[in-house]
Design an enzyme around this catalytic site. Sequence first.
Site, PDB file in Angstrom:
ATOM      1  CB  CYS A 118      -0.959  -0.013   1.184  1.00  0.00           C
ATOM      2  SG  CYS A 118      -0.213  -0.593   2.722  1.00  0.00           S
ATOM      3  CG  HIS A 159      -0.999   3.921   4.601  1.00  0.00           C
ATOM      4  ND1 HIS A 159      -1.789   3.603   5.673  1.00  0.00           N
ATOM      5  CD2 HIS A 159      -0.535   2.739   4.095  1.00  0.00           C
ATOM      6  CE1 HIS A 159      -1.812   2.277   5.813  1.00  0.00           C
ATOM      7  NE2 HIS A 159      -1.071   1.738   4.874  1.00  0.00           N
TER       8      HIS A 159
END
Length: 337
Positions: free
Chosen positions: A133, A246
């Site tokens: 990710c 994130h």
Amino acid sequence: MLNKKKAYVVAVVGATGAVGQEMMLTLEQRKFPIEKIRLFASERSEGKELEFAGQKIKVERLTDDCFKGIDIALFSAGAERSRIWAPIASKSGCVVIDNSSQWRMDPEVPLVVPEVNSNDLSWHKGIIANPNCSTIQMVVVLKPIHDVAKIKRVVVTTFQSVSGTGMKAMDELMQQTSDMLNFKEIKTNVYPYQIAFNVLPHIDKFLENGYTKEEMKMVNETKKIMGDDTIRVTATTVRVPVFRCHSESLNIETDKKLSVIDVREILSLAKGVIVYDAPDKNIYPMPITAVDKDDTYVGRIREDESIENGINMWIVSDNLRKGAALNAVQIAEELTK
Ligand code: A2P
């Protein structure tokens, strides 16, 4: 190879998980041409009903012949399950798009972010890997810069949400936060320390070189996706008490000078990127900016005044979407073109 059809039989393996759920939602939202959807999880979930496009679908468990008749299988049930089941699925004639780390660095398996290296899909042999990710959102931003001014080195620090670890970690952050505020004892199961009101400089296992596996994923996967072994990357990956999205601080050194205006222009033309950068108006991306969004948001773009050709920036993306489910579905879409 995928036989082109009007609509496909698609499987989601790990359908009850945080990424699996997002994969189902993304397939539905993007109107992926689906003839039939099959949902798989562990034996614990067998028979459970999940909703897809207004229909209730029963969760199945994996068996040796369960992949017969499936065209595309999106896997997100952990590396061990992918190690065992992805080759079985692929032998049954289905194309596997695997979200785990199991196959990413295998030279026989393409590692793909469609905005960066969709051409690598041409040599797949039945398994395609979805990158980590944190790496996905970083390369979406690095590639357009690299095309204009070759990137020599990247120093990245991540601030990663708990959904990257899965459902149990999201439950743990919720429970610990509630317990803290109610003066109750904190219980820790998923992480080695409490995550509520804390920050852990530790994602995945520690390796002999002192880095974590997550940090080395960012180093190695970036080179493979960008098709350039000369890019030097060093990473520090940190878990923060955020549910979703994130954030990353990037320091990028290029072989020629780029101004802030150049970088803004390059990135504003890049696919999958939104420049969200007006410090005079307090505009910069945060996790709450990127939740449920497809793009990677870039802000705080400024020159690194300590070196000749350096740029600093702050990037945020939804780790369950572009960092996992969306990237996998985009790969499936590329295959059907
Ligand atoms: P289950 O819910 O039945 O345990 P997350 O990363 O959010 O924790 O999700 C992990 C996903 O992987 C879940 O859907 C989980 O199903 C699935 N999973 C775990 N173990 C297996 C297994 N042995 N076979 C198939 N799916 C599994």
